[in-house]
Design a protein around this motif. Sequence first.
Motif, PDB file in Angstrom:
ATOM      1  N   THR A 121      93.957 -26.501  12.680  1.00  0.00           N
ATOM      2  CA  THR A 121      92.633 -26.131  12.823  1.00  0.00           C
ATOM      3  C   THR A 121      92.473 -25.447  14.194  1.00  0.00           C
ATOM      4  O   THR A 121      93.065 -25.792  15.107  1.00  0.00           O
ATOM      5  CB  THR A 121      91.553 -27.283  12.488  1.00  0.00           C
ATOM      6  OG1 THR A 121      92.014 -28.224  13.568  1.00  0.00           O
ATOM      7  CG2 THR A 121      91.794 -27.676  11.031  1.00  0.00           C
ATOM      8  N   SER A 122      91.409 -24.395  14.074  1.00  0.00           N
ATOM      9  CA  SER A 122      91.024 -23.881  15.207  1.00  0.00           C
ATOM     10  C   SER A 122      89.984 -24.703  16.213  1.00  0.00           C
ATOM     11  O   SER A 122      89.065 -25.356  15.753  1.00  0.00           O
ATOM     12  CB  SER A 122      90.342 -22.301  14.995  1.00  0.00           C
ATOM     13  OG  SER A 122      89.349 -22.616  14.318  1.00  0.00           O
TER      14      SER A 122
ATOM     15  N   GLY B  81      88.702 -13.290  18.363  1.00  0.00           N
ATOM     16  CA  GLY B  81      88.981 -14.092  17.340  1.00  0.00           C
ATOM     17  C   GLY B  81      87.891 -14.701  16.784  1.00  0.00           C
ATOM     18  O   GLY B  81      86.846 -15.363  17.543  1.00  0.00           O
ATOM     19  N   LEU B  82      87.370 -14.531  15.543  1.00  0.00           N
ATOM     20  CA  LEU B  82      86.297 -15.094  14.752  1.00  0.00           C
ATOM     21  C   LEU B  82      86.728 -16.053  13.710  1.00  0.00           C
ATOM     22  O   LEU B  82      87.883 -15.748  12.914  1.00  0.00           O
ATOM     23  CB  LEU B  82      85.145 -14.007  14.470  1.00  0.00           C
ATOM     24  CG  LEU B  82      84.787 -13.154  15.506  1.00  0.00           C
ATOM     25  CD1 LEU B  82      85.306 -11.766  15.527  1.00  0.00           C
ATOM     26  CD2 LEU B  82      83.331 -13.087  15.179  1.00  0.00           C
TER      27      LEU B  82
ATOM     28  N   VAL C 157      89.277 -11.669  12.017  1.00  0.00           N
ATOM     29  CA  VAL C 157      88.001 -12.451  11.245  1.00  0.00           C
ATOM     30  C   VAL C 157      88.891 -13.557  10.340  1.00  0.00           C
ATOM     31  O   VAL C 157      89.590 -13.023   9.468  1.00  0.00           O
ATOM     32  CB  VAL C 157      87.346 -11.718  10.527  1.00  0.00           C
ATOM     33  CG1 VAL C 157      86.180 -12.599   9.872  1.00  0.00           C
ATOM     34  CG2 VAL C 157      86.415 -10.847  11.536  1.00  0.00           C
ATOM     35  N   ARG C 158      88.867 -14.639  10.466  1.00  0.00           N
ATOM     36  CA  ARG C 158      89.640 -15.797   9.884  1.00  0.00           C
ATOM     37  C   ARG C 158      88.837 -16.687   8.903  1.00  0.00           C
ATOM     38  O   ARG C 158      87.752 -16.816   9.139  1.00  0.00           O
ATOM     39  CB  ARG C 158      90.543 -16.800  10.612  1.00  0.00           C
ATOM     40  CG  ARG C 158      91.174 -17.687  10.004  1.00  0.00           C
ATOM     41  CD  ARG C 158      92.269 -18.356  10.919  1.00  0.00           C
ATOM     42  NE  ARG C 158      91.613 -19.085  11.934  1.00  0.00           N
ATOM     43  CZ  ARG C 158      91.264 -20.418  11.700  1.00  0.00           C
ATOM     44  NH1 ARG C 158      91.543 -20.939  10.622  1.00  0.00           N
ATOM     45  NH2 ARG C 158      90.437 -20.846  12.498  1.00  0.00           N
ATOM     46  N   HIS C 159      89.224 -16.830   7.737  1.00  0.00           N
ATOM     47  CA  HIS C 159      88.436 -17.668   6.557  1.00  0.00           C
ATOM     48  C   HIS C 159      89.279 -18.549   6.057  1.00  0.00           C
ATOM     49  O   HIS C 159      90.393 -18.313   5.949  1.00  0.00           O
ATOM     50  CB  HIS C 159      87.989 -16.702   5.407  1.00  0.00           C
ATOM     51  CG  HIS C 159      86.775 -15.719   5.684  1.00  0.00           C
ATOM     52  ND1 HIS C 159      85.396 -15.971   5.758  1.00  0.00           N
ATOM     53  CD2 HIS C 159      86.921 -14.290   6.380  1.00  0.00           C
ATOM     54  CE1 HIS C 159      84.745 -15.124   6.041  1.00  0.00           C
ATOM     55  NE2 HIS C 159      85.675 -13.948   6.396  1.00  0.00           N
ATOM     56  N   GLY C 160      88.817 -19.768   5.856  1.00  0.00           N
ATOM     57  CA  GLY C 160      89.574 -21.031   5.461  1.00  0.00           C
ATOM     58  C   GLY C 160      89.876 -21.777   6.535  1.00  0.00           C
ATOM     59  O   GLY C 160      89.685 -21.548   7.774  1.00  0.00           O
ATOM     60  N   GLY C 161      90.270 -23.146   6.324  1.00  0.00           N
ATOM     61  CA  GLY C 161      90.209 -24.158   7.151  1.00  0.00           C
ATOM     62  C   GLY C 161      91.782 -24.315   7.762  1.00  0.00           C
ATOM     63  O   GLY C 161      92.009 -25.112   8.520  1.00  0.00           O
TER      64      GLY C 161
ATOM     65  N   GLY D  12      95.495 -21.631   9.136  1.00  0.00           N
ATOM     66  CA  GLY D  12      96.068 -20.211   9.503  1.00  0.00           C
ATOM     67  C   GLY D  12      95.582 -20.133  10.766  1.00  0.00           C
ATOM     68  O   GLY D  12      95.335 -18.862  11.116  1.00  0.00           O
ATOM     69  N   SER D  13      95.261 -21.226  11.655  1.00  0.00           N
ATOM     70  CA  SER D  13      94.799 -20.779  13.150  1.00  0.00           C
ATOM     71  C   SER D  13      95.945 -19.916  13.962  1.00  0.00           C
ATOM     72  O   SER D  13      97.118 -19.921  13.741  1.00  0.00           O
ATOM     73  CB  SER D  13      94.728 -22.113  13.849  1.00  0.00           C
ATOM     74  OG  SER D  13      94.369 -21.954  15.293  1.00  0.00           O
ATOM     75  N   LEU D  14      95.190 -18.916  14.753  1.00  0.00           N
ATOM     76  CA  LEU D  14      95.992 -18.005  15.544  1.00  0.00           C
ATOM     77  C   LEU D  14      96.063 -18.595  17.061  1.00  0.00           C
ATOM     78  O   LEU D  14      96.703 -17.519  17.736  1.00  0.00           O
ATOM     79  CB  LEU D  14      95.609 -16.697  15.411  1.00  0.00           C
ATOM     80  CG  LEU D  14      95.603 -16.115  13.784  1.00  0.00           C
ATOM     81  CD1 LEU D  14      94.678 -14.644  13.807  1.00  0.00           C
ATOM     82  CD2 LEU D  14      96.923 -16.032  13.263  1.00  0.00           C
TER      83      LEU D  14
END
Length: 374
Positions: free
Chosen positions: A23-24, A76-77, A157-161, A163-165
Amino acid sequence: MSMIRDLRAVVRPSSRVSLRKETSAPYDATRDPATPSAVVDCAVYRDGARVESGRPLSPQEAMRLVRRDGGFVWIGLHEPTESEFAGIAGEFGLHPLAVEDAVQAHQRPKLERYDDSLFTVFKTIHYVEHDRLTANSEVVETGEVMCFTGRDFFITVRHGGQGSLRALRHRLQDDPELLAKGPSAVLHAIANHVVDGYIAVADAVQDDIDEVETEVFSPGRKGGVSRGVDSARIYQLKREVLEFKRAVAPLLRPMQLLSERPMRLVDPDIQKYFRDVADHLARVQEQVMSFDELLNSILQANLAQASVAQNEDMRKITAWAAIIAVPTMVCGVYGMNFDHMPELHWKYGYPVIMGITVVLCLGIHRTLKRNGWL
């Protein structure tokens, strides 16, 4: 060229990516109130190094620094609203159609070229750990990463809980030579990161399929038919594989375009490495397609085995019905209320009839068992 040789080591730290959900972390609480709450991180990179400002930068401040001193900004969003993304889209001149896709999500993997930017959509896949596959098990969980690549900016732009970068950002920051190549180096790193995730999930899904296949075709089953495999479990796994395939298959063409067609926003030294990503993605696609075909075969075999089991049960029922028919017939005959019947008042009539009935039943039982009906 030493930087290029180390490229794989930076974006692919291990052969098997961790399947743990990551998680981010939220953006710093001390950020500028004008900064959208969806911003996870915002940084300026110049000559491959992160420019430290002493406080969190808003996207507008970061872009002003880039336009004044050079470099590029990476923003990063996470799941921004339309209002949160509107200011950033206006500042960087993003195309309205791409902005709409990035906010609404649920897009197919794709690559779109606009005047001053590239818009890329990736589907991220996370393997959901489970003790045992059931008819309701969630095997894969999907998310999305949208990337805007410009001459002096890179926006994710990230969606979902999942796949954090964040970890990928830190690895890239440890290699200034790579980051010095600009936003296209970040785009390649994210593409490679996503595809490596596909490889790890494909290996885990393969284990689930092997488990189901072993249960269906296990040689130690009663009567040669699997009684412990529910068709709903196989169908659920097939649905999850189809979800996986929808993430992998459409991405192959964009990766081929990035590796084959010269693009002014993609550094030539970086472009050749998209070919490696495309090759790995093609291998995953073939693997996922084989999963789908194998699950079709397993499902058909399981249904055929269920049909065989039903036929075998019916044969056993029919065999026992044939055995029971003998005493039923004898009792039916001698249960009729007639005064004049042979052996009706005979002293040994009862034991003789019972003996004949037992002998007939045993003979029928032996014959049916010899023929595999019992």
